[in-house]
Scaffold this motif. Structure first.
Motif, PDB file in Angstrom:
ATOM      1  N   LEU A  19      49.036   2.007   4.505  1.00  0.00           N
ATOM      2  CA  LEU A  19      48.690   3.225   5.245  1.00  0.00           C
ATOM      3  C   LEU A  19      49.215   3.151   6.670  1.00  0.00           C
ATOM      4  CD1 LEU A  19      45.084   3.848   3.898  1.00  0.00           C
ATOM      5  CD2 LEU A  19      47.120   5.230   3.476  1.00  0.00           C
ATOM      6  N   GLU A  20      49.108   1.986   7.264  1.00  0.00           N
ATOM      7  CA  GLU A  20      49.637   1.795   8.616  1.00  0.00           C
ATOM      8  C   GLU A  20      51.153   2.032   8.638  1.00  0.00           C
ATOM      9  OE1 GLU A  20      48.498   1.195  11.562  1.00  0.00           O
ATOM     10  OE2 GLU A  20      50.342   0.564  12.572  1.00  0.00           O
ATOM     11  N   ALA A  21      51.846   1.443   7.686  1.00  0.00           N
ATOM     12  CA  ALA A  21      53.301   1.611   7.627  1.00  0.00           C
ATOM     13  C   ALA A  21      53.664   3.065   7.332  1.00  0.00           C
ATOM     14  CB  ALA A  21      53.888   0.693   6.562  1.00  0.00           C
ATOM     15  N   ALA A  22      52.903   3.677   6.439  1.00  0.00           N
ATOM     16  CA  ALA A  22      53.194   5.059   6.060  1.00  0.00           C
ATOM     17  C   ALA A  22      52.998   5.998   7.249  1.00  0.00           C
ATOM     18  CB  ALA A  22      52.300   5.485   4.899  1.00  0.00           C
ATOM     19  N   LEU A  23      51.992   5.724   8.063  1.00  0.00           N
ATOM     20  CA  LEU A  23      51.772   6.538   9.253  1.00  0.00           C
ATOM     21  C   LEU A  23      52.980   6.452  10.181  1.00  0.00           C
ATOM     22  CD1 LEU A  23      49.982   8.280  11.024  1.00  0.00           C
ATOM     23  CD2 LEU A  23      48.849   6.211  11.842  1.00  0.00           C
ATOM     24  N   ASP A  24      53.490   5.261  10.346  1.00  0.00           N
ATOM     25  CA  ASP A  24      54.710   5.054  11.122  1.00  0.00           C
ATOM     26  C   ASP A  24      55.854   5.918  10.604  1.00  0.00           C
ATOM     27  OD1 ASP A  24      54.018   3.109  13.067  1.00  0.00           O
ATOM     28  OD2 ASP A  24      55.902   2.051  12.658  1.00  0.00           O
ATOM     29  N   VAL A  25      56.102   5.807   9.325  1.00  0.00           N
ATOM     30  CA  VAL A  25      57.296   6.423   8.744  1.00  0.00           C
ATOM     31  C   VAL A  25      57.131   7.933   8.593  1.00  0.00           C
ATOM     32  CG1 VAL A  25      58.852   6.423   6.770  1.00  0.00           C
ATOM     33  CG2 VAL A  25      57.879   4.273   7.586  1.00  0.00           C
ATOM     34  N   PHE A  26      56.008   8.372   8.065  1.00  0.00           N
ATOM     35  CA  PHE A  26      55.793   9.808   7.890  1.00  0.00           C
ATOM     36  C   PHE A  26      55.817  10.540   9.225  1.00  0.00           C
ATOM     37  CE2 PHE A  26      53.487   9.019   3.674  1.00  0.00           C
ATOM     38  CZ  PHE A  26      54.520   9.532   2.924  1.00  0.00           C
ATOM     39  N   SER A  27      55.182   9.957  10.240  1.00  0.00           N
ATOM     40  CA  SER A  27      55.113  10.655  11.524  1.00  0.00           C
ATOM     41  C   SER A  27      56.485  10.738  12.181  1.00  0.00           C
ATOM     42  CB  SER A  27      54.123   9.960  12.459  1.00  0.00           C
ATOM     43  OG  SER A  27      54.587   8.673  12.810  1.00  0.00           O
ATOM     44  N   ALA A  28      57.346   9.777  11.877  1.00  0.00           N
ATOM     45  CA  ALA A  28      58.669   9.764  12.504  1.00  0.00           C
ATOM     46  C   ALA A  28      59.694  10.555  11.705  1.00  0.00           C
ATOM     47  CB  ALA A  28      59.159   8.329  12.680  1.00  0.00           C
ATOM     48  N   GLN A  29      59.504  10.702  10.412  1.00  0.00           N
ATOM     49  CA  GLN A  29      60.535  11.313   9.573  1.00  0.00           C
ATOM     50  C   GLN A  29      60.061  12.544   8.814  1.00  0.00           C
ATOM     51  OE1 GLN A  29      63.486   9.350   9.607  1.00  0.00           O
ATOM     52  NE2 GLN A  29      62.961   7.273   8.976  1.00  0.00           N
ATOM     53  N   GLY A  30      58.783  12.815   8.832  1.00  0.00           N
ATOM     54  CA  GLY A  30      58.267  13.890   7.995  1.00  0.00           C
ATOM     55  C   GLY A  30      58.122  13.425   6.546  1.00  0.00           C
ATOM     56  N   PHE A  31      57.496  14.263   5.724  1.00  0.00           N
ATOM     57  CA  PHE A  31      57.236  13.839   4.351  1.00  0.00           C
ATOM     58  C   PHE A  31      58.522  13.641   3.552  1.00  0.00           C
ATOM     59  CE2 PHE A  31      56.434  14.741  -0.139  1.00  0.00           C
ATOM     60  CZ  PHE A  31      55.531  13.730  -0.415  1.00  0.00           C
ATOM     61  N   ARG A  32      59.373  14.629   3.581  1.00  0.00           N
ATOM     62  CA  ARG A  32      60.615  14.544   2.807  1.00  0.00           C
ATOM     63  C   ARG A  32      61.565  13.501   3.386  1.00  0.00           C
ATOM     64  NH1 ARG A  32      62.432  18.891  -0.646  1.00  0.00           N
ATOM     65  NH2 ARG A  32      64.230  17.520  -0.730  1.00  0.00           N
ATOM     66  N   GLY A  33      61.561  13.364   4.689  1.00  0.00           N
ATOM     67  CA  GLY A  33      62.456  12.408   5.315  1.00  0.00           C
ATOM     68  C   GLY A  33      62.089  10.963   5.048  1.00  0.00           C
ATOM     69  N   ALA A  34      60.834  10.723   4.802  1.00  0.00           N
ATOM     70  CA  ALA A  34      60.381   9.352   4.545  1.00  0.00           C
ATOM     71  C   ALA A  34      60.723   8.934   3.119  1.00  0.00           C
ATOM     72  CB  ALA A  34      58.879   9.261   4.761  1.00  0.00           C
ATOM     73  N   THR A  35      61.040   7.666   2.929  1.00  0.00           N
ATOM     74  CA  THR A  35      61.264   7.155   1.583  1.00  0.00           C
ATOM     75  C   THR A  35      60.258   6.046   1.295  1.00  0.00           C
ATOM     76  OG1 THR A  35      62.774   5.332   2.094  1.00  0.00           O
ATOM     77  CG2 THR A  35      63.734   7.536   1.937  1.00  0.00           C
ATOM     78  N   VAL A  36      59.941   5.916   0.016  1.00  0.00           N
ATOM     79  CA  VAL A  36      58.993   4.883  -0.390  1.00  0.00           C
ATOM     80  C   VAL A  36      59.522   3.502  -0.016  1.00  0.00           C
ATOM     81  CG1 VAL A  36      57.823   3.852  -2.366  1.00  0.00           C
ATOM     82  CG2 VAL A  36      58.113   6.320  -2.240  1.00  0.00           C
ATOM     83  N   ASP A  37      60.829   3.336  -0.128  1.00  0.00           N
ATOM     84  CA  ASP A  37      61.442   2.069   0.270  1.00  0.00           C
ATOM     85  C   ASP A  37      61.140   1.725   1.727  1.00  0.00           C
ATOM     86  OD1 ASP A  37      62.730   0.476  -1.602  1.00  0.00           O
ATOM     87  OD2 ASP A  37      64.406   1.863  -1.790  1.00  0.00           O
ATOM     88  N   GLN A  38      61.316   2.698   2.601  1.00  0.00           N
ATOM     89  CA  GLN A  38      61.047   2.460   4.023  1.00  0.00           C
ATOM     90  C   GLN A  38      59.599   2.025   4.243  1.00  0.00           C
ATOM     91  OE1 GLN A  38      62.330   6.414   5.430  1.00  0.00           O
ATOM     92  NE2 GLN A  38      63.668   5.394   6.904  1.00  0.00           N
ATOM     93  N   ILE A  39      58.698   2.744   3.618  1.00  0.00           N
ATOM     94  CA  ILE A  39      57.277   2.432   3.801  1.00  0.00           C
ATOM     95  C   ILE A  39      56.975   1.037   3.266  1.00  0.00           C
ATOM     96  CG2 ILE A  39      54.930   3.120   3.216  1.00  0.00           C
ATOM     97  CD1 ILE A  39      56.003   5.997   2.905  1.00  0.00           C
TER      98      ILE A  39
END
Lengths: 204, 204
Positions: A19-39
């Motif tokens: 969840l911590e990592a996802a907050l990082d990635v989603f907030s920086a890239q948006g939902f579509r911009g984020a990838t599961v790999d990144q998280i």
DNA sequence: GTCTATAGACGGATAGAC
DNA sequence: GTCTATCCGTCTATAGAC
């Protein structure tokens, strides 16, 4: 040894890390911009391992957004009808600005969602959010009726507090670009400016 | 018959239709969220046909963003150092709010970009944008020095004008959710509230 | 200039060994 | 619980006929 819910410590730790990592990635890239790999990478896990803890990318996002609106509205909920009106409003502004400073990722996660039409939280906006705002608008109008603050449109007063404070989290890069570098801390001056602004607006 | 640039009317019309459709889709979904198919469909073209006019999805997005910052800053550029200070600032607020009302998609395109760290326009922010703001900050400070408006932090004054006005375009869905429906027009009340706010803040 | 068809890359999710 | 390998859908972009 509980069998029904084998919630080990490592599970809790991994869920939290995701969840911590996802907050990082989603907030920086948006939902579509984020990838599961990144998280997964940010959480120190492999992609399939992440998907062992959450059924889908969507589920992670939903869990993050789920709790967010409530904590985000806490400062507004705290506004006390029996307090000193101007002081209550100024305190709300101060707390909201502190939230932008201390939780900018949460603010941007929210901003990403709203800017794109709030597809996942439209119901909460016209439900819980609207109800709370309606209630506080009545409080503010009562204060104005009693002559304890100047009369202003209470809905737009609340909108203005939101936009002014969240701006420093959501448009962070622009603020720093204009002020001349990432080492500048805009918050002390922002706080002083906003206190001055609402004091002058609302003093009868 | 020009050979070097065979710019037919149908070409111009298609390019315009593509940019118009792309503004729709990019502003609503963000760069990653948008697909070439969506843009092509909205423009009434097939996907390969769209890519006959623009080399890539990225190129369409770049062309939209390219011109945007300039027009977006026009109202600020118009602020006249020799005008009546309070009136100049109130006029800027009014024009900026009108832009949110009349060009909400442009505002959201911009917001999407900034919230996600402005990867494609970071240079312009710390270049053209910063320079213009620095210049206008000097104007505002000179007005305060002359005692013609109250002294406030000029950078944060500009930030506040941006955030307050763009809020009505960028957070449109939230505003309508709180005010109770898409048929409500928030702009008349918003304009009155903002004029009141800046008048009280800046009157010496 | 516009189409159909498809290449080629990527991303979400699953299978199955360990 | 965690991994490697992989499936399958989607997306950008291109090939090539008309």
């Amino acid at each position: 040894m509980q069998q029904s819910r084998p919630e080990t410590r490592i599970q809790q730790k991994n869920r939290a890390a995701i969840l911590e990592a996802a907050l990082d990635v989603f907030s920086a890239q948006g939902f579509r911009g984020a990838t599961v790999d990144q998280i997964a990478a940010a959480a120190g896990l492999s992609k399939p391992n992440l998907l062992y803890y959450f059924p889908s990318k969507e589920a992670i996002h939903a869990e993050l957004l789920g709790g967010l609106l409530d904590t985000w509205l806490d400062p507004l909920r705290t506004m006390d009808p029996d307090g000193e009106p101007l002081e209550e409003i100024l305190a709300y502004v101060r707390r909201k600005l502190e939230m932008s400073r201390d939780y900018p990722r949460e603010s941007r996660l929210f901003a990403n969602e709203i800017v794109q039409g709030a597809p996942r939280i439209a119901d909460e906006l016209s439900g819980a959010l609207k109800n709370l705002v309606d209630e506080k608008v009545r409080v503010i109008n009562a204060w104005a009726d009693a002559g304890r603050i100047a009369r202003v449109d209470a809905y737009h007063l609340i909108f203005s507090i939101w936009s002014l404070t969240q701006h420093y989290a959501d448009f962070d890069v622009q603020v720093h670009a204009v002020l001349g570098g990432p080492e500048v801390d805009p918050y002390p001056a922002a706080n002083e400016y906003l206190q001055q602004l609402f004091t002058r607006l609302l003093t009868p």
